[in-house]
Design a protein around this motif. Sequence first.
Motif, mmCIF file in Angstrom:
data_model
loop_
_atom_site.group_PDB
_atom_site.id
_atom_site.type_symbol
_atom_site.label_atom_id
_atom_site.label_comp_id
_atom_site.label_asym_id
_atom_site.label_seq_id
_atom_site.Cartn_x
_atom_site.Cartn_y
_atom_site.Cartn_z
ATOM 1 N N SER A 268 0.744 -0.893 0.244
ATOM 2 C CA SER A 268 0.038 -0.148 0.348
ATOM 3 C C SER A 268 1.031 1.292 0.104
ATOM 4 N N VAL A 269 0.410 1.658 -0.689
ATOM 5 C CA VAL A 269 1.506 3.281 -1.453
ATOM 6 C C VAL A 269 0.809 4.580 -1.151
ATOM 7 N N LEU A 270 0.977 5.433 -0.228
ATOM 8 C CA LEU A 270 0.487 6.921 -0.454
ATOM 9 C C LEU A 270 0.982 7.856 -1.246
ATOM 10 N N VAL A 271 0.566 8.319 -1.929
ATOM 11 C CA VAL A 271 0.889 9.639 -2.841
ATOM 12 C C VAL A 271 0.278 10.946 -1.939
ATOM 13 N N ALA A 272 1.271 11.767 -1.739
ATOM 14 C CA ALA A 272 0.672 12.828 -0.680
ATOM 15 C C ALA A 272 1.321 14.150 -1.446
ATOM 16 N N GLY A 273 0.501 14.813 -1.786
ATOM 17 C CA GLY A 273 1.151 16.384 -1.814
ATOM 18 C C GLY A 273 0.293 17.515 -1.866
ATOM 19 N N PRO A 274 1.035 18.192 -2.006
ATOM 20 C CA PRO A 274 0.115 19.405 -2.034
ATOM 21 C C PRO A 274 -1.777 19.575 -2.712
ATOM 22 N N SER A 275 -2.025 20.419 -3.174
ATOM 23 C CA SER A 275 -3.296 20.484 -4.273
ATOM 24 C C SER A 275 -2.731 20.894 -5.406
ATOM 25 N N GLY A 276 -2.933 20.369 -7.054
ATOM 26 C CA GLY A 276 -2.257 20.653 -7.922
ATOM 27 C C GLY A 276 -0.646 20.021 -8.472
ATOM 28 N N ILE A 281 -3.095 11.976 -11.409
ATOM 29 C CA ILE A 281 -2.130 12.032 -13.318
ATOM 30 C C ILE A 281 -1.294 10.581 -12.410
ATOM 31 N N LEU A 282 -0.271 10.670 -11.330
ATOM 32 C CA LEU A 282 0.387 9.769 -11.221
ATOM 33 C C LEU A 282 -0.314 7.970 -10.516
ATOM 34 N N SER A 283 -1.933 8.400 -9.958
ATOM 35 C CA SER A 283 -2.398 7.143 -9.677
ATOM 36 C C SER A 283 -2.944 6.624 -10.506
ATOM 37 N N THR A 284 -3.594 7.458 -11.625
ATOM 38 C CA THR A 284 -4.683 6.349 -12.973
ATOM 39 C C THR A 284 -2.933 6.220 -13.803
ATOM 40 N N GLN A 285 -1.812 7.204 -13.915
ATOM 41 C CA GLN A 285 -0.831 6.765 -14.652
ATOM 42 C C GLN A 285 -0.713 4.734 -14.454
ATOM 43 N N PHE A 286 -0.507 4.919 -13.526
ATOM 44 C CA PHE A 286 0.098 3.281 -12.258
ATOM 45 C C PHE A 286 -1.711 2.552 -12.869
ATOM 46 N N ILE A 287 -2.285 2.795 -13.138
ATOM 47 C CA ILE A 287 -3.616 1.791 -13.326
ATOM 48 C C ILE A 287 -3.253 1.513 -15.090
ATOM 49 N N ARG A 288 -3.400 2.601 -15.556
ATOM 50 C CA ARG A 288 -3.405 1.799 -17.127
ATOM 51 C C ARG A 288 -2.074 1.725 -17.433
ATOM 52 N N TYR A 457 10.246 17.183 -10.826
ATOM 53 C CA TYR A 457 9.274 16.472 -11.808
ATOM 54 C C TYR A 457 8.052 18.079 -12.675
ATOM 55 N N ASP A 458 7.759 17.460 -14.129
ATOM 56 C CA ASP A 458 6.918 18.339 -14.134
ATOM 57 C C ASP A 458 5.497 17.685 -15.310
ATOM 58 N N ILE A 459 4.424 18.302 -15.340
ATOM 59 C CA ILE A 459 2.915 17.025 -15.468
ATOM 60 C C ILE A 459 2.939 17.651 -17.397
ATOM 61 N N GLY A 460 3.547 16.547 -18.039
ATOM 62 C CA GLY A 460 3.026 16.858 -19.835
ATOM 63 C C GLY A 460 2.456 16.342 -19.775
ATOM 64 N N PRO A 461 2.607 16.098 -21.565
ATOM 65 C CA PRO A 461 0.940 15.615 -22.344
ATOM 66 C C PRO A 461 0.713 14.661 -21.845
ATOM 67 N N HIS A 462 1.939 13.831 -21.521
ATOM 68 C CA HIS A 462 1.891 11.905 -21.322
ATOM 69 C C HIS A 462 1.737 11.712 -19.415
ATOM 70 N N GLY A 463 2.178 12.807 -18.692
ATOM 71 C CA GLY A 463 1.779 12.941 -17.214
ATOM 72 C C GLY A 463 3.198 13.367 -17.130
ATOM 73 N N ILE A 464 3.022 12.626 -15.775
ATOM 74 C CA ILE A 464 4.366 12.776 -14.669
ATOM 75 C C ILE A 464 5.825 12.513 -15.942
ATOM 76 N N GLU A 465 6.987 13.644 -15.412
ATOM 77 C CA GLU A 465 8.011 13.877 -16.193
ATOM 78 C C GLU A 465 8.539 13.761 -15.541
ATOM 79 N N ILE A 466 9.831 12.696 -15.261
ATOM 80 C CA ILE A 466 10.791 13.178 -13.815
ATOM 81 C C ILE A 466 11.914 13.800 -14.683
ATOM 82 N N GLY A 467 12.609 14.980 -13.508
ATOM 83 C CA GLY A 467 13.665 14.756 -14.784
ATOM 84 C C GLY A 467 14.954 15.281 -13.110
ATOM 85 N N GLU A 468 15.876 15.986 -12.695
ATOM 86 C CA GLU A 468 17.053 16.022 -12.985
ATOM 87 C C GLU A 468 17.155 15.913 -11.403
ATOM 88 N N ALA A 469 17.555 15.257 -10.752
ATOM 89 C CA ALA A 469 17.953 15.231 -8.900
ATOM 90 C C ALA A 469 18.445 16.473 -8.409
#
Lengths: 489, 134
Positions: A268-276, A281-288, A457-469
Amino acid sequence: MTKRVVINKLATGIPGLDEVLGGGLPEFSFNLIAGGPGGGKTTLAHQIMFATASAERPALYITILGEPPLKMLRYQQQYSFFDETKIGGCVRFAHFGNELMEHGIEAVLASILEEVEATSPKLVFVDSFRAVVHKAMQSGQMELQSFVQRLSLHLTSWEATTFLIGEYEERETESNPIFTVADGIVWLSQSLSRNSVVRRVQVVKMRGQGPIPGLHTMKISDAGVRIYPRLPNPDRPRLHAIDHSARRRTGVAELDAMLGGGIPAGYSVLVAGPSGSGKTILSTQFIREGIAQGERGVIAVFEKRPDEYLTTAPGSRELGKLVEAGMLTMLYLRPLDLSVDETMEEIAAAVTSTGATRVVIDSLMGFELALAPSFREDFRESLYRMVGGLVELGVTVVMTAELVDSYTQLSLSPHGISFLTDGILLQRYLELDGMLRKVLVVAKMRGFKHSKELRLYDIGPHGIEIGEALSDYQGILTGQPSRRPADES
Amino acid sequence: MSPEFGRSARTLLAGESSSSRDVAERAVQACGRLATHLARLLGDNGVQVLVKRSVVLASGQFPWLAVEPSSSDALPALRSAMEQQDRDSIIDAFVGVLTAFVSLLERLIGEGLVERLLEEVWPTVFTHVAKDTP
């Protein structure tokens, strides 16, 4: 070979009740269905009767005083379990109100026994037994005790499973002999909290077997009574074998790499974050992603109706197609008077019927708001039970939770619920180069190595796009990072 | 209520004697038989109230039907009133009372259940085919 008596357990026909009773109702037992007015006693009794009565197991429903039979039949017909084709056949009614009024409880006992001896019913219901108790108490406690014992002995000898239905108050349990004689006591109650009413059932006693203790939520709908056991049934078959070494990919390749291949199966994983911040998006990507791998998914939404969710969620058009294809089940649970057990049962039913391996709960704040106030009061316990029950099914669960960004303290979850989940993905906002940016970190993945990096990370047309550390920065969690001096990096 | 129901109800009063007294007696006996059977299900008081209401309803069409306001049992007054009428009037009024009773009961507990109960009382007269069984 054992020579001990084997007590058969009758299936009651009430969803959830057999589980709560500890496997069903002991055959030939003498039971009390008790509780306050409007608790659903007569409905429960009728549902049991219509579900279990058959040519081999005829039922006799005796009315005494209380709700007039005419009205009882009128109202009980509104439930789908009411089967008029059984009336006059395997279900028979008899009214002994006049016997009680004119001749007292001895006449009632004689009439009941005469009827039972003449027709040998296997199920006997006496409604309302409260009237008998009232009448008997006028003659003293001993007469009631004698009445109850003779009735119990006679009906058990005639191999009838018996139900006495009546209104009682909890304080009567010590003084009323019926509570001593009864083999089983099922107590129905309604509790008012703010403007919400929650129905509950408790098996106070069930001789010879182990019922699930505690108060279980009960609902009455057009289909009749349904009970939601408070604790997951330990005998419920696990749908999927739990192998945490297997991974469920998230649909975000870089995140999977941070997790060491994906979310461990059955976690079980919690995705916690502020509004927006992109939790949905991340959770629906997980389902898809799961569906792309041939798995099926369930999304439980609380704040929006599924049709609304499917028009506003990221990638909604694709989600809609997945629903149509039967790969994705959207659950919308009626808000504001929900019980945690009901939620659990609905999700478990969807998982079981579809064989889903992935479940998303979006969001926990919505879930909390949807709960009846009495369940909200102890949200952590409610969530603990639900997460435990879902993980026991063998599914991988992703839950979203809104977190108010605070730059003076590091909070991993609202309500201090972070310890309930196996993993936490934390999203935060920060100011960088004069821009509002988003950063993600795997804060926890119990028992497995994972990246500790804070990644833009950013939110792009295909969902979450993770960038640099942000390895060259410090003070990131303060919201205002600064580049570390060159000699430190 | 269908014409068939009326025809079936009339057969309940069939008998050799056509004197008003005997026809009235058969009518009251038929009402009593129904009341006794239903009392097991609804209780004596429940059935008596329904019978009384049925006579009141039927008295709109047959004004000579009367109930004794102070009595819970409507049948003695029904018998007395019927004995004053000719055979055909008694039969028509009996059908009227039975129709009112069955209609009232149907409104309260449903047509399906009432059909079953009538069949239990007079299995050769009111034989219904269950609509919900293949």
